[in-house]
Design an enzyme around this catalytic site. Sequence first.
Site, PDB file in Angstrom:
ATOM      1  N   TYR B  95      37.843   2.944  15.022  1.00 42.48           N
ATOM      2  CA  TYR B  95      37.324   1.777  14.318  1.00 42.48           C
ATOM      3  C   TYR B  95      37.927   0.530  14.965  1.00 42.48           C
ATOM      4  O   TYR B  95      39.132   0.485  15.228  1.00 42.48           O
ATOM      5  CB  TYR B  95      37.739   1.875  12.842  1.00 42.48           C
ATOM      6  CG  TYR B  95      36.750   1.260  11.888  1.00 42.48           C
ATOM      7  CD1 TYR B  95      35.494   1.827  11.702  1.00 42.48           C
ATOM      8  CD2 TYR B  95      37.074   0.122  11.171  1.00 42.48           C
ATOM      9  CE1 TYR B  95      34.593   1.274  10.824  1.00 42.48           C
ATOM     10  CE2 TYR B  95      36.167  -0.438  10.276  1.00 42.48           C
ATOM     11  CZ  TYR B  95      34.934   0.148  10.106  1.00 42.48           C
ATOM     12  OH  TYR B  95      34.037  -0.399   9.225  1.00 42.48           O
ATOM     13  N   GLY B 288      25.549   4.538  11.749  1.00 42.62           N
ATOM     14  CA  GLY B 288      24.867   5.305  12.790  1.00 42.62           C
ATOM     15  C   GLY B 288      25.149   6.791  12.627  1.00 42.62           C
ATOM     16  O   GLY B 288      25.662   7.436  13.527  1.00 42.62           O
ATOM     17  N   PHE B 311      25.242  -5.515  10.228  1.00 43.46           N
ATOM     18  CA  PHE B 311      26.123  -5.975   9.153  1.00 43.46           C
ATOM     19  C   PHE B 311      27.394  -5.139   9.152  1.00 43.46           C
ATOM     20  O   PHE B 311      27.356  -3.911   9.235  1.00 43.46           O
ATOM     21  CB  PHE B 311      25.453  -5.868   7.778  1.00 43.46           C
ATOM     22  CG  PHE B 311      26.345  -6.372   6.680  1.00 43.46           C
ATOM     23  CD1 PHE B 311      26.476  -7.730   6.458  1.00 43.46           C
ATOM     24  CD2 PHE B 311      27.094  -5.492   5.905  1.00 43.46           C
ATOM     25  CE1 PHE B 311      27.333  -8.216   5.476  1.00 43.46           C
ATOM     26  CE2 PHE B 311      27.953  -5.964   4.914  1.00 43.46           C
ATOM     27  CZ  PHE B 311      28.063  -7.329   4.700  1.00 43.46           C
TER      28      PHE B 311
END
Lengths: 374, 374
Positions: B95, B288, B311
Amino acid sequence: MASVVRSGAWKALKNGSTSESFVHLHRFQTLRVRSFSATMSPPSKAVVYEQHGPPDSVTRVVELLPVEVKENDVCVRMLASPINPSDINRIEGVYPVRPQVPAVGGYEGVGEVHSVGSAVKGLLPGDRVIPSPPSFGTWQTYIVKDQSVWYKVNKESPMEYAATITVNPLTALRMLEDFVTLNSGDAIVQNGATSIVGQCIIQIARSRGIRSVNIIRDRTGSEEVKQKLRKLGADEVFTESELEVKNVKSLLAGLPEPALGFNCVGGNAASLVLKFLRQGGTMVTYGGMSKKPITVSTSSFIFKNLSLRGFWLQKWMSADKAKECRGMIDYLLDLAREGKLKYEMEVTPFDDFHIALDKALGKQGSQPKQIIKF
Amino acid sequence: MASVVRSGAWKALKNGSTSESFVHLHRFQTLRVRSFSATMSPPSKAVVYEQHGPPDSVTRVVELLPVEVKENDVCVRMLASPINPSDINRIEGVYPVRPQVPAVGGYEGVGEVHSVGSAVKGLLPGDRVIPSPPSFGTWQTYIVKDQSVWYKVNKESPMEYAATITVNPLTALRMLEDFVTLNSGDAIVQNGATSIVGQCIIQIARSRGIRSVNIIRDRTGSEEVKQKLRKLGADEVFTESELEVKNVKSLLAGLPEPALGFNCVGGNAASLVLKFLRQGGTMVTYGGMSKKPITVSTSSFIFKNLSLRGFWLQKWMSADKAKECRGMIDYLLDLAREGKLKYEMEVTPFDDFHIALDKALGKQGSQPKQIIKF
């Protein structure tokens, strides 16, 4: 609509007359018609197509009957008109907005006022005019349309630039203005940089202090192409294979990361534009020369916050943009007159239309934009 | 930053003590510390990871030393915290924004004020609070952070909704408000409709009179899933294979063409969202799940004038949104209290953290959102 082929001429063709006998018949009729009315246009020689298909087989040059010049009409003797890719797509029938067949080809061009109807104001015979917004059916020697169609331009504007100013340069200008606020010192990135729109983007950007990063396809003579684009004002030019590196941004040298990108190719060339964009950047697609789609990772949207948009001049025009459009034409023609907006064109006499068409269709390799001189 | 594991405890671990001997040592120290200071927190039991990797192998539950509660600090006894996919990605190290290791897991949750520093205003022991904007390190029994971190929520809010309100429901709300102006009667389309965000979108849209077209993956029991989503307020629900038709819009029945679409899957499921969108529509990507990219035709951009955006709540939060965010939390918790915002959750005691983690990692098939109860 004046873009529809005049029905009399068309019937003659449909009845099986050869194009030669048709022309004779037509001229005979023309003389007869003109003898009893002074408010008719001259007959017009036009590139028409009766059905959609390969442009080199469905188009032919025919002579059309004179039409009446009504009180608000202006009859324009066309001087020059380009063969744009979208003209070809309209004839092929693959363009979403196109005139009904039978139709005369072409969408933009420049002409000279030949005669005006009794109620026409502000236009006189001899004035240099362009249809603005552009309008179907410019591949013919005489066009009769309402006065509102025609916009008078500076007679000193180079003819071939006046003929081509409303499609490619206007696309470049709108795309530079409508998506991201750019200030002097900012950068843009584009693929298909050798296209006319691409060249216009480089030059309009340059005239505003905006830097450009340009991507071209791998080809023999790419050094020469780079030189040419740099001469127009390109800051950086890369071939696609030169961008096969881990981090394309390391190649930016002193340029800021681009906030805006333009894509007219698709496939890998579109992905390269995305790679150059800065966080929160926007890529505008206005063409798809490779016929490949655009592929984007999920993280480009979520973590890099990219926006992908599209631009289509014809759609933009369809809004009520006539006035706005005309101001921009003056601006762009001024740039052209000052030599700040240049692109390669080849002017071909109307009699050689099908040679120009073959070149525009790419049958003779890469060729400059083809301009028909009437 | 309080999200960094307290160094004393961490050293003990690094020195090779087993987790059991560490806990003993730690408790001993705790008692000693508390004996000479009343401004310390209780020791905290926390899920920590010292390095990035597979969450089930790099995380462990350890006890952390008490920390000082300074004059502006609030010590909160955590009640519940979810395991969100982004928590897993942060532990994996994939991340883009994540705390430095060693770190305590978690990003949102709900707790009860345990003690407050001398300068704290507006918060009292017993108050129900959430970190807002959310903040790293919620997987532990006691957290000490500055008073500005904590937002007092209605005690009657269901605990598991208070624990999960700032990530998924807020994403749904922002995406419905930030891209396209929707009015009652308009429609949206989304894939991944069974995700928590998807369920929130259906319900928030419904509460505003906005219709929803929902795409789910093909699976056994899809009729049951459709029923469930319809019960939440979904107008239409289709499996991907049901949309293998020439024109998906023919399936819209009485619904308007959606102006806004949401994509959390990618690949074919993203293409289906694009197909449903009306001319000029916008698709927002926020996930995704298929790990496949989004592929878009050139004509979608040029002729259909679609916009593709992204977003990311964490990015949105990083702007100065604390105040705005808190108002929205009240709104969303009100919906939850009124039963207008529902989604499935499974509450697991902290002692069984690794069972919940395995479920959140998908090791036991499709499972409800896992909520750790401390």
